[in-house]
Write a protein that holds these residues in place. Structure first.
Motif, PDB file in Angstrom:
ATOM      1  N   THR A  85      -4.382   8.200   4.982  1.00 37.76           N
ATOM      2  CA  THR A  85      -4.820   8.485   3.620  1.00 37.76           C
ATOM      3  C   THR A  85      -4.022   9.661   3.083  1.00 37.76           C
ATOM      4  OG1 THR A  85      -7.049   7.691   4.079  1.00 37.76           O
ATOM      5  CG2 THR A  85      -6.766   9.104   2.160  1.00 37.76           C
ATOM      6  N   PHE A  86      -3.417   9.463   1.909  1.00 35.91           N
ATOM      7  CA  PHE A  86      -2.670  10.529   1.236  1.00 35.91           C
ATOM      8  C   PHE A  86      -3.495  11.035   0.050  1.00 35.91           C
ATOM      9  CE2 PHE A  86       0.687   7.946   3.168  1.00 35.91           C
ATOM     10  CZ  PHE A  86       1.440   8.919   3.799  1.00 35.91           C
ATOM     11  N   THR A  87      -3.528  12.334  -0.121  1.00 34.17           N
ATOM     12  CA  THR A  87      -4.186  12.975  -1.278  1.00 34.17           C
ATOM     13  C   THR A  87      -3.184  13.859  -2.002  1.00 34.17           C
ATOM     14  OG1 THR A  87      -4.982  14.753   0.154  1.00 34.17           O
ATOM     15  CG2 THR A  87      -6.470  12.894  -0.224  1.00 34.17           C
ATOM     16  N   THR A  88      -1.983  13.343  -2.190  1.00 32.91           N
ATOM     17  CA  THR A  88      -0.910  14.137  -2.795  1.00 32.91           C
ATOM     18  C   THR A  88      -1.007  14.179  -4.318  1.00 32.91           C
ATOM     19  OG1 THR A  88       0.450  12.147  -2.673  1.00 32.91           O
ATOM     20  CG2 THR A  88       0.683  13.752  -0.906  1.00 32.91           C
ATOM     21  N   ARG A 133      -8.492  10.070  -6.221  1.00 39.19           N
ATOM     22  CA  ARG A 133      -7.072  10.420  -6.096  1.00 39.19           C
ATOM     23  C   ARG A 133      -6.500  10.073  -4.709  1.00 39.19           C
ATOM     24  NH1 ARG A 133      -9.711  14.855  -7.906  1.00 39.19           N
ATOM     25  NH2 ARG A 133      -9.309  15.958  -5.942  1.00 39.19           N
ATOM     26  N   ARG A 134      -6.998   9.022  -4.097  1.00 38.52           N
ATOM     27  CA  ARG A 134      -6.549   8.659  -2.753  1.00 38.52           C
ATOM     28  C   ARG A 134      -5.545   7.517  -2.798  1.00 38.52           C
ATOM     29  NH1 ARG A 134     -12.038   8.690   1.030  1.00 38.52           N
ATOM     30  NH2 ARG A 134     -12.638  10.854   0.615  1.00 38.52           N
ATOM     31  N   LEU A 135      -4.580   7.612  -1.916  1.00 36.25           N
ATOM     32  CA  LEU A 135      -3.629   6.538  -1.659  1.00 36.25           C
ATOM     33  C   LEU A 135      -3.746   6.216  -0.174  1.00 36.25           C
ATOM     34  CD1 LEU A 135       0.032   6.301  -2.924  1.00 36.25           C
ATOM     35  CD2 LEU A 135      -0.604   5.479  -0.686  1.00 36.25           C
ATOM     36  N   SER A 170      -5.665  10.024 -11.004  1.00 30.94           N
ATOM     37  CA  SER A 170      -5.776   8.630 -10.580  1.00 30.94           C
ATOM     38  C   SER A 170      -4.409   8.042 -10.235  1.00 30.94           C
ATOM     39  CB  SER A 170      -6.418   7.803 -11.698  1.00 30.94           C
ATOM     40  OG  SER A 170      -7.677   8.333 -12.046  1.00 30.94           O
ATOM     41  N   VAL A 171      -4.387   7.232  -9.185  1.00 33.71           N
ATOM     42  CA  VAL A 171      -3.179   6.510  -8.779  1.00 33.71           C
ATOM     43  C   VAL A 171      -3.200   5.174  -9.511  1.00 33.71           C
ATOM     44  CG1 VAL A 171      -1.837   5.619  -6.855  1.00 33.71           C
ATOM     45  CG2 VAL A 171      -3.270   7.644  -6.539  1.00 33.71           C
ATOM     46  N   LEU A 172      -2.345   5.024 -10.522  1.00 30.03           N
ATOM     47  CA  LEU A 172      -2.415   3.892 -11.440  1.00 30.03           C
ATOM     48  C   LEU A 172      -1.532   2.715 -11.045  1.00 30.03           C
ATOM     49  CD1 LEU A 172      -2.442   5.799 -14.857  1.00 30.03           C
ATOM     50  CD2 LEU A 172      -4.371   5.089 -13.436  1.00 30.03           C
ATOM     51  N   SER A 173      -0.492   2.949 -10.277  1.00 26.52           N
ATOM     52  CA  SER A 173       0.421   1.856  -9.941  1.00 26.52           C
ATOM     53  C   SER A 173       1.153   2.173  -8.648  1.00 26.52           C
ATOM     54  CB  SER A 173       1.429   1.619 -11.072  1.00 26.52           C
ATOM     55  OG  SER A 173       2.267   0.517 -10.780  1.00 26.52           O
ATOM     56  N   LEU A 174       1.470   1.101  -7.885  1.00 23.66           N
ATOM     57  CA  LEU A 174       2.190   1.213  -6.616  1.00 23.66           C
ATOM     58  C   LEU A 174       3.265   0.140  -6.559  1.00 23.66           C
ATOM     59  CD1 LEU A 174      -0.848   1.645  -4.193  1.00 23.66           C
ATOM     60  CD2 LEU A 174       0.748   3.440  -4.851  1.00 23.66           C
ATOM     61  N   ALA A 175       4.361   0.451  -5.876  1.00 22.80           N
ATOM     62  CA  ALA A 175       5.453  -0.517  -5.726  1.00 22.80           C
ATOM     63  C   ALA A 175       6.249  -0.182  -4.480  1.00 22.80           C
ATOM     64  CB  ALA A 175       6.355  -0.524  -6.952  1.00 22.80           C
ATOM     65  N   PHE A 176       6.563  -1.197  -3.692  1.00 26.34           N
ATOM     66  CA  PHE A 176       7.415  -1.061  -2.525  1.00 26.34           C
ATOM     67  C   PHE A 176       8.846  -1.410  -2.902  1.00 26.34           C
ATOM     68  CE2 PHE A 176       3.515  -1.186  -0.045  1.00 26.34           C
ATOM     69  CZ  PHE A 176       3.810  -0.328   1.010  1.00 26.34           C
TER      70      PHE A 176
END
Length: 587
Positions: free
Chosen positions: A266-269, A251-253, A273-279
């Motif tokens: 490192t974020f643990t918010t 669960r880390r970002l 699971s972190v499935l997708s990221l977008a800027f």
């Protein structure tokens, strides 16, 4: 004795006399006097005005009328005799003469011209950031003539790719993040005057620069950064400063430095699971840093503000999805669109307004292939986006409509079921014939596993497990998706082993394995701008990067033993002109 107070109400009314003066009558009298005085003045001035008009008309009107009539007659006769080309030339000369007169009268202001050029360039940059520019380049590209190049490291299945030219970032299931340098589209080896041998061919494969795998142990650091489970998502900021990765069960970002891959925070918010990221696209306002959106299996979306190494902060959480949020894409600053897997919805989030719009992507129950989950999404700013589902359907959406604008069923085709001889343990022709009559299996549609768009253009690319990267063109009115075929011809296959690939059923295109991620950008030539610096010029081609693997990104329910763990670079050139005399392109 009756009085006013004792009379009935009907008899208490008092009548007004007609001779009582009132304000309306007084106003009418004043107006009447004013109109009489004005009429008198007009009558006094009328003879003088008539005399003056007669004197003016008698002196000049005759000559002016004669000159005007002669000029109009000469111009009419000249216009009747001249051709269209002569008329255009005459109008151009008149326009240039007017410009010369204006410059002679007002002078040439170079400073004002520089200011206008700067303002025009800033407007173009803002329009490109906000997605207002819309370049039609799909019809100019030669997709069948695309070249390919496989690059890989000793990793497991590639789950995500991100591109910030000239660098490529790849993430895989063995907790590895790699930075590559993309070869130039026109890289030429240096010539040597001493050697008679021909120069070696230019480098095609990307060059490996940095990599990091798992947690790096450093006793000098107060906290260790790194992933302990497979990396499932990857994104790079528009300014090229930050790289963000998200992993599964830890669960880390993690935010990395894009230049050296050094961990920053490192974020643990998230709670899953972190499935997708977008800027979000880069803001034109000074002092505004990068904005990051993250989607998770905990059914939430979180936003982060990355404004310098010392200002990496979590902002807020968005709720609404009823299942895993499998994919997210940024529409603009403070706006993103996401899809939930089995809730079969796409949602547009307006963070500042605290609003969300829900779009139902589930197909009809009577359709041949019913949608089970919506797995990927790609943005077409400012008002459109594209989604892909496990039923093989690609849907084009407008933010102003709740139903899809256009739907492509079975975009990547279907797979026929395996023969009963391979899936059944029964032996005997009679038994197999009886099983064939009772067989109710239907063809399986290939699900859409990856989608990507080229911002500001009409190009949409999609991927599945058939080994094909298919291209779709957005129509000019943005109401349809037109098929433009497969990138590269089937003969141009990896490793050059054509005969062995003819009998493979899973892979029909250039890519071996399932396409887990796609990224695309324009190849544009650099030119000198008006201020002495470099700027991007016309389009010279399209570069597509596909992340491949032997298994799916989010599971292992289907494996491809003949697949390749790595990535493929596809270079799409422009169409060659038929001849040098015209601008037509080969079909």
């Amino acid at each position: 004795m009756s009085s006013f107070f004792t009379l009935p109400a009907s008899q208490r009314k008092r009548k007004r006399t007609d001779d009582r003066p009132g304000k309306p009558a007084k106003r009418r009298s004043v107006q009447a006097e004013y109109s009489e005085s004005q009429q008198a003045r007009k009558n006094d001035k009328t003879p003088q005005k008539e005399d003056r008009d007669e004197s003016i008309s008698g002196s000049d009107s005759g000559e002016d009328d004669v000159q005007a009539e002669s000029a109009s007659e000469s111009e009419a006769t000249s216009e009747e005799d001249e051709t269209a080309a002569e008329r255009r030339a005459r109008l151009a000369e008149r326009y240039l003469e007017n410009i010369r007169q204006e410059v002679d009268e007002t002078g040439f202001d170079a400073e004002q011209i520089d200011k206008d050029l700067i303002a025009q360039r800033l407007r173009e940059d803002v329009d490109e950031v906000k997605g207002r520019q819309y370049r039609l380049i799909a019809s100019k590209l030669d997709f069948p003539a695309a070249t390919h190049c496989l690059f890989r490291a000793d990793t497991e299945s590639t789950t995500a790719v991100a591109v910030r030219a000239p660098y490529i970032y790849t993430a895989s299931k063995d907790k590895t993040l790699i930075k590559w340098q993309l070869a130039s589209s026109k890289s030429v080896a240096p010539k040597s005057g001493l050697s008679k041998r021909p120069p070696p061919p230019p480098r095609k494969q990307p060059k490996k620069l940095h990599y990091i795998r798992g947690v790096k142990i450093n006793v000098g650091l107060p906290r260790q950064h790194g992933h302990t489970t497979p990396i499932l998502s990857l994104a790079i900021s528009p300014c090229g400063t930050y790289v963000a990765t998200g992993s599964s069960t830890d669960r880390r970002l993690i935010i990395w430095s894009a230049s050296t891959l050094a961990p920053l925070k490192t974020f643990t918010t998230h709670r899953d699971s972190v499935l997708s990221l977008a800027f979000a696209p880069q803001s034109s306002q000074p002092g505004v840093g990068a904005q990051l959106f993250s989607a998770s299996a905990d059914r939430t979306i979180k936003t982060y503000s990355l404004n310098g190494p010392d200002s990496l902060a979590y902002v807020e959480t968005l709720f609404g999805h009823q299942d895993h949020v499998t994919s997210i894409a940024a529409m603009s600053l403070d706006q993103c669109v996401s899809v939930g897997a089995r809730d079969r919805t796409a949602r547009l989030w307006k963070v500042v307004d605290e609003m969300q719009s829900v779009y139902r992507a589930d197909s009809s129950k009577h359709a041949e292939h019913v949608t089970g989950s919506v797995d990927c999404v790609a943005a077409l700013p400012p008002a459109h986006f594209v989604t892909g589902s496990d039923s093989g359907a690609i849907q084009l959406w407008s933010v102003h409509r709740k139903k899809p604008v256009f739907v492509i069923e079975k975009a990547h085709g279907v797979e026929e079921p395996e023969p009963l001889e391979k899936v059944s343990s029964e032996v005997g022709e009679e038994v197999l014939e009886r099983l064939r009559k009772a067989d109710t299996r239907r063809p399986i549609a290939r699900g859409i596993t990856a989608l990507a768009t080229v911002c500001g253009t009409d190009v949409v690319v999609s991927g599945s497990w058939d080994g094909c990267v298919r291209v779709w063109k957005v129509s000019d009115d943005k109401r349809a998706l037109l098929p433009f075929g497969v990138v590269g011809t089937p003969e141009r296959i990896l490793d050059g082993d054509i005969e062995s690939r003819k009998h493979e059923k899973d892979h029909e295109g250039q890519v071996r394995g399932v396409i887990n991620s796609l990224a695309a950008f324009e190849r544009r030539k650099e030119t000198q701008n008006e201020f002495g610096g470099n700027k991007e010029g016309d389009t010279t081609g399209l570069c597509i990067v596909a992340g491949t693997g032997k298994e799916m990104r989010l599971g292992r329910w289907r494996k491809f033993p003949s697949g390749k763990n790595g990535a493929v670079v596809l270079e799409v050139p422009l169409q060659m002109p038929v001849n040098g005399m015209n601008g037509e392109h080969a079909e």
